[in-house]
Structure formats: C-alpha cells, structure tokens
Motif scaffolding. Structure first.
Motif: not given
Ligand code: NAP
Length: 341
Positions: A27-32, A70-75
């Motif tokens: 995963v290189r960027e957060f998203g779908a 990218g919506s989780y507390a653990v990022k």
C-alpha cells in the motif's frame, strides 16, 4: 502506538537482502481497496531476536481495511504491507531466538511486517506453535479471531459456566471463535447472524440458540430464550447499531463487551444503572503483556484439544487481496477469508 513496526521496508535491526526478492502486497497511499498492488520487494532478513516466516496463508480482518483506508487509529508509515494474521513455516531465525527453529509450523500475532506476503518478519514473541491438526489456512484465522474472542469473553466478560452469553454477530471470524470458546467453557450460547447459512454455521459450532439480527423483534426472542432475565454477557460486534438495545437486553450484573463498532451510539444510562450492568470496550492493540500471554496459553490449549476449530469460509490467491477487502466488509459472513501467497 508504534506503528512504524508495520513497515515492510527495513525494520530496525534488519537488513534487506538485495539479491532475494519476494512477492508482497504493498500500500503506497491510503484509499480504496485498489491501492493494494502485488509487487516484488526485497525479502527481509531476521535480526537478533527476530524470526522470518514463510507465509502459507494470511488472514484477512476488517481492521486491515480500516488501516488501508487511512481511517484507523493505527496508521502505518507508507508504503506498508497489510496483515496481522498468518500461518506458515519458520524459514530462519536471528541471533538469540530459542522459542522456534527453522521448519517449525507457527501462527503469527501482529508481526513486525505484514502477512500479505511470501515472507514475514516477526519478533520471537509474535510467533507461536501451530499444531499439525490445524491447517495453514485455519492457522491464518487464529490470532485475531480467537485472541479477541478469548480476551473479550474471559478478561472483560469474566465468563462463568453458569452464565449466558449473546455473541452479537456470531457468523464472522471473532463470532465463531467466541461461540466455540463459550460453549467449551459451559456457558449457554446465543448467537446471531444475518443469513440462513450463517445461522446454520452458528448452531453447528455450538450455539444453543441462533437468531437473525435482520429480523424485527429478534431481541424479544433472545430475552425469551433467557426466561426473561436477560443475557449475562454480550459480546458486541456492531456497537453503533446495537449498543442501546444491548443495555436493555443485559441481565442484572451483566457485562456488555464492545468488540466492534463502525460509528457512534446513543444509550440510556439508566438501563445500565437499573441492572448494575457495565460496558467494557477494548482493542487488541492495547492488550497488556500478561493478558496477551494468557490469550496464547488459551489458544495453545484450545487448538491442541480441538475446542478451537477455525472456520475458513473462502481461500483466495494473494493477488486477489482487493477482492478480499471488498468481501470482508460485505454482509453474509461465514468464518474467515484467507489469502494464499
Ligand atoms: P467479520 O468476520 O466480518 O464478521 C462480522 C460479523 O458482524 C458477522 O457475524 C456479521 O453477521 C455481523 N453483523 C452484521 N450486521 C450485524 C448486526 N446488525 N448486528 C450484529 N452483528 C452484525 O468480522 P470479525 O473479524 O468477526 O470482526 C467483528 C468486528 O469486531 C469488526 O467490526 C472488527 O473490526 C471488530 N474487531 C475488533 C477487535 C478489537 O480488538 N476490538 C478485534 C477483531 C475484530 P452477518 O454477516 O451474518 O450479517
């Protein structure tokens, strides 16, 4: 919370072997879900106290999708490889490792690098023996499901054999684990699912009662099943939908244990006050060392004596991680989804 440890690049104390490559989801960027790509990356090498595991199956969990979005507390730091659950064979160990050796079958528990890969790097404490009787796909559904169910039921729920438990969302990974553990401990088990197939699974795995959480009035049927006194322990998989109703369904002195929630909830505190009942909540990222050790002791016993029997609903190739992330969030759960590298 040290989320840098999830990074696939080169965790502290390790050196990537440039000459050896492996396939891994990155995963290189957060998203779908589509942000996940199958790539070739250097195979990590275990440093002191670390273990390199050849992954035979990786477990897919809802939190993998929250983290990827990218919506989780653990990022985690980008890029990273998803996956906290997996099973495989120890490839090599770093200096000082005594718990396992090359060739041992193991299941992983939140390892240093993600399990959606051919090889995963873990601390010695993050690998545990996988008995021969448990297949690798089953082993990929051990830690998150059984660890969470055990911690919720035993440490927070303080379960006793004479009590009843409602596993509110029993057809998924954590729910099936909770049904099996609670039944083995002697509790009266009530489970819910949203499909006929799910209800059959919940009964097959040990629930004495199964109700459809999509049928109007099902909470009344649950109360009736307890003779009107309510449920002693509620393990809640969707608190944003059910918490208010749980507070009315819990018995005197009962415990509602929030395991999953995907939004806000409004409750009536007097429902709890009138019952001397309480709400507990946790995430496995915050578990204490003592509880973690107890969880693994419970899992070791349960896998060995056959009371813990992970249910694999779907196996998919690693390249289908995108599909797996879509399907794990769809209704109609049936055990675990696992990826095979
Ligand atoms: P899963 O395999 O996707 O299962 C989800 C479960 O929720 C299914 O049994 C599903 O039933 C049920 N569900 C759907 N709608 C429901 C409703 N209205 N009321 C009650 N249940 C409903 O997920 P999982 O791995 O078992 O995890 C369950 C939840 O716990 C997730 O939200 C996950 O993120 C969370 N979790 C938290 C922790 C923690 O550390 N606190 C650890 C692991 C998991 P049907 O599909 O049959 O409708």
């Amino acid at each position: 919370m040290d989320v840098g440890l999830l990074y696939i690049g080169a965790p502290p104390g390790t050196r990537a072997l440039e000459e050896t490559k492996m396939k891994a989801i990155l995963v290189r960027e957060f998203g779908a879900p589509e942000v996940m790509k199958l790539e070739e990356v250097p195979t990590p090498k275990p440093g002191a106290g670390q273990v390199l595991v050849h992954i035979r199956a990786a477990g897919v969990n809802p939190f993998d999708t929250y983290m990827r979005s990218g919506s989780y507390a653990v990022k985690p730091a980008l890029p990273y490889t998803p996956g906290g659950d997996g099973a495989g064979v120890v490839e090599s160990v770093g200096q000082g490792v005594t718990k396992v050796k090359a060739g041992d079958r193991v299941y992983l528990a939140h390892p240093l690098t993600g399990t959606y890969a051919e090889f995963t790097l873990a601390l010695e404490s993050q690998v545990n023996p996988l008995p021969e009787r448990v297949s690798f796909p089953e082993g990929a559904g051990v830690y998150v499901a059984y660890g969470t169910a055990y911690h919720g039921l035993v440490h927070h729920g303080k379960a006793h054999a004479s009590e009843s438990v409602l596993v509110h969302g029993a057809s998924g990974g954590v729910g099936i684990a909770a049904v099996q553990i609670a039944r083995a401990m002697g509790l009266t088990v009530i489970g819910t699912a949203g499909t006929e197939k799910g209800l059959e699974l919940v009964k097959r795995e040990g629930a004495q009662y199964a109700f459809n959480h999509r049928t109007a009035g099902y909470q009344d049927a649950i109360r009736e099943a307890t003779g009107g006194r309510g449920v002693d322990i509620i393990l809640e998989m969707l608190a944003n939908v059910n918490l208010a109703a749980d507070c009315k369904l819990v018995a005197r002195g009962g415990r509602v244990v929030v395991i999953g929630s995907r939004g806000d909830a409004t409750i009536t505190p007097r429902d709890l006050m009138g019952r001397n009942a309480s709400i507990h909540a946790f995430t496995m990222w915050n578990i204490s060392e003592a509880d973690e050790a107890d969880v693994h002791a419970g899992i070791a016993a349960g896998l060995a004596n056959g009371t813990m029997r992970p249910v694999v609903g779907k196996e998919m190739p690693l390249a289908d991680a995108v599909r797996a992330h879509k399907e794990v969030m769809e209704p109609g759960a049936f055990g675990k989804i696992v990826l095979i590298p």
